[in-house]
Design an enzyme around this catalytic site. Structure first.
Site, mmCIF file in Angstrom:
data_model
loop_
_atom_site.group_PDB
_atom_site.id
_atom_site.type_symbol
_atom_site.label_atom_id
_atom_site.label_comp_id
_atom_site.label_asym_id
_atom_site.label_seq_id
_atom_site.Cartn_x
_atom_site.Cartn_y
_atom_site.Cartn_z
ATOM 1 N N ARG A 47 3.971 -5.494 21.398
ATOM 2 C CA ARG A 47 4.976 -6.301 19.945
ATOM 3 C C ARG A 47 4.771 -7.803 19.569
ATOM 4 O O ARG A 47 5.099 -7.678 18.457
ATOM 5 C CB ARG A 47 6.550 -5.629 19.672
ATOM 6 N N TYR A 101 2.449 1.799 -5.492
ATOM 7 C CA TYR A 101 2.419 3.107 -4.390
ATOM 8 C C TYR A 101 3.396 3.921 -4.087
ATOM 9 O O TYR A 101 5.052 2.799 -4.180
ATOM 10 C CB TYR A 101 1.131 2.497 -3.250
ATOM 11 N N ASP A 173 -2.126 -4.876 -2.246
ATOM 12 C CA ASP A 173 -2.340 -3.695 -1.690
ATOM 13 C C ASP A 173 -3.816 -3.246 -1.778
ATOM 14 O O ASP A 173 -4.402 -2.938 -4.233
ATOM 15 C CB ASP A 173 -1.977 -2.263 -2.219
ATOM 16 N N LYS A 198 -6.437 5.090 5.121
ATOM 17 C CA LYS A 198 -6.900 5.612 4.190
ATOM 18 C C LYS A 198 -8.549 4.823 4.628
ATOM 19 O O LYS A 198 -9.053 5.574 5.659
ATOM 20 C CB LYS A 198 -7.000 4.992 3.029
HETATM 21 C C1 LIG Z 1 -0.333 5.092 1.841
HETATM 22 C C2 LIG Z 1 -0.612 4.646 1.262
HETATM 23 C C3 LIG Z 1 -0.210 3.070 1.837
HETATM 24 C C4 LIG Z 1 1.338 3.698 2.559
HETATM 25 O O1 LIG Z 1 0.481 3.225 4.285
HETATM 26 P P1 LIG Z 1 0.871 4.281 5.079
HETATM 27 O O2 LIG Z 1 -0.182 4.149 6.244
HETATM 28 O O3 LIG Z 1 1.050 6.096 4.560
HETATM 29 O O4 LIG Z 1 2.330 3.442 5.824
HETATM 30 C C5 LIG Z 1 0.341 2.224 0.781
HETATM 31 N N1 LIG Z 1 -0.254 1.771 -0.503
HETATM 32 C C6 LIG Z 1 -1.059 2.720 -0.546
HETATM 33 C C7 LIG Z 1 -2.176 2.203 -1.811
HETATM 34 C C8 LIG Z 1 -1.762 3.651 -0.325
HETATM 35 O O5 LIG Z 1 -3.179 4.908 -1.049
#
Ligand SMILES: *Cc1c(COP(=O)(O)O)cnc(C)c1O
Length: 392
Positions: A47, A101, A173, A198
């Site tokens: 952690r 998102y 992001d 992703k």
């Molecule tokens: C899936 C996604 C997230 C969140 O990610 P998790 O791993 O599901 O918590 C954030 N931003 C984008 C653009 C995403 O596609």
């Protein structure tokens, strides 16, 4: 900072742990949660985000994003929420685009009032709209480009310059583009966030998040991260390192398929509209050509209104209807039925999300098979004949 190596070299080599004991080819996996504290330089603990495997993976991710340092998390949302809260406190203000998102949107709307953090959602993604939304207490500008699901572009350099001139921290992001296609740090963006679930994971079997930034910014995020506790298990860290080795190859194959399928769909008489930054007539095409190395594996398209969306989805053989994205397998979803289902029809219309809109995450399958699959499903959706997927 590791700017000198090519993307595939970084993916395969940078940050790896050396197996000094047996000279194995890949990083050994250290599952210990307990480490000696006497006679060592670093007090290690999962952690504290500093086990051997965690640190190794962070070196690779920092190199991939042209940043000094990185931190990995148990999910993309842990990375998003920890980064935002590390730079915002009571009385501060953050500017975000409306088209972000869904999980990030919910986090802001459902949680920020508890901390006394103010926010403004801007409805379009031009740098000028970010500027108009600035208040004296604005501390963070948060970006997502290309956006979900309409793939609109934001000018990274313009927003980065604007923010720095006002002492505002920028976050992006970068999940949709992946580090293969876009390195926002090169355009002056401070903090780069990924849902590693992703493209970094890429096989639809890992949930993880990552943040890359300067050492100073990462230290600040770490300070909160160890209190919130959203670290990633070492086994998943190890799997993610394995996945990253082929990220360059996967994403380049996805870029190539998406470009061809975008062209194919645009020329198809039963497709109303295609949104893909790689198409010359996409409004963000020139900007995408300047700030992205590839146009990505995500595209959206709209069926002509007379087509039956449900029949189209169930007639597909290889391309699966799925909530997530960025795996090696092609998936798609209808935002009006899923991510944007809670909006009213009017809100959806204003956001440009029509009922026939489909968000397509293009996989690495052979282009001809994907094209044939789309073609036959479009025929089924038009003819009204019950689907028989075996006919594909
Ligand atoms: C899936 C996604 C997230 C969140 O990610 P998790 O791993 O599901 O918590 C954030 N931003 C984008 C653009 C995403 O596609």
């Amino acid at each position: 900072m590791e700017k000198t190596k090519g993307i595939n070299t970084i993916c395969t080599h940078i940050g790896e742990l050396e197996d000094l004991q047996f000279k194995g080819a890949v990083s050994p996996l250290y599952m210990s949660t307990s480490y000696a504290y006497e006679g060592v330089d670093v007090k290690r603990y999962p952690r504290y985000f500093n086990t051997p495997n965690q640190e190794a993976l962070c070196r690779k991710i920092a190199a991939l994003e042209h940043c000094e340092a990185a931190l990995i998390f148990g999910s993309g949302m842990a990375a998003v929420s920890t980064s935002l809260l590390a730079f915002l406190q009571k009385g501060d203000h953050v500017v975000l685009p409306q088209q972000i998102y869904g999980g990030t949107y919910n986090f802001v709307v459902e949680e920020f009032h508890k901390y006394g953090i103010e926010y403004t959602f801007i409805t379009d993604t031009r740098a000028g709209s970010f500027e108009e939304a600035i208040r004296p207490n604005t501390r963070v500008m948060y970006l997502e480009t290309p956006s979900n699901p309409l793939l609109t572009l934001t000018d990274l350099e313009a927003v980065g310059r604007l923010a720095h001139s006002r002492g505002i921290t920028t976050m992006i992001d970068n999940t949709f583009a992946s580090p293969v296609n876009q390195n926002p740090a090169d355009f002056g963006i401070d903090i780069i966030i990924h849902s590693a679930t992703k493209y970094m994971g890429g096989h639809s079997d890992i949930c993880a998040g990552a943040v890359a930034a300067s050492r100073e910014h990462i230290d600040r995020i770490f300070h909160l991260a160890k209190n919130l506790g959203g670290s990633l298990s070492d086994f998943t860290v190890w799997l993610l390192e394995r996945s990253l080795k082929t990220m360059g190859l996967r994403v380049m194959a996805q870029n190539a398929n998406a470009q061809e399928l975008a062209r194919f769909l645009r020329s198809h008489p039963d497709i109303h509209q295609v949104y893909y930054p790689g198409l010359e007539d996409h409004p963000g095409h020139d900007l995408a050509s300047r700030q992205m190395r590839g146009f990505g594996g995500m595209l959206s398209f709209e069926l002509a209104p007379e087509l039956d969306l449900g029949r189209f989805m169930e007639s597909l053989r290889w391309i699966k209807a799925s909530m997530s994205l960025a795996g090696v397998e092609s998936t798609l979803l209808a935002p009006a039925q899923t991510s944007h289902a809670l909006l009213t029809p009017l809100q959806r219309e204003q956001a440009g999300i029509r009922d026939g809109l489909i968000r397509f995450s293009v996989g690495i399958e052979d282009l001809e098979d994907l094209r044939a699959d789309l073609n036959q499903a479009l025929r089924q959706a038009k003819s009204g004949v019950a689907p028989t997927p075996q006919q594909v």
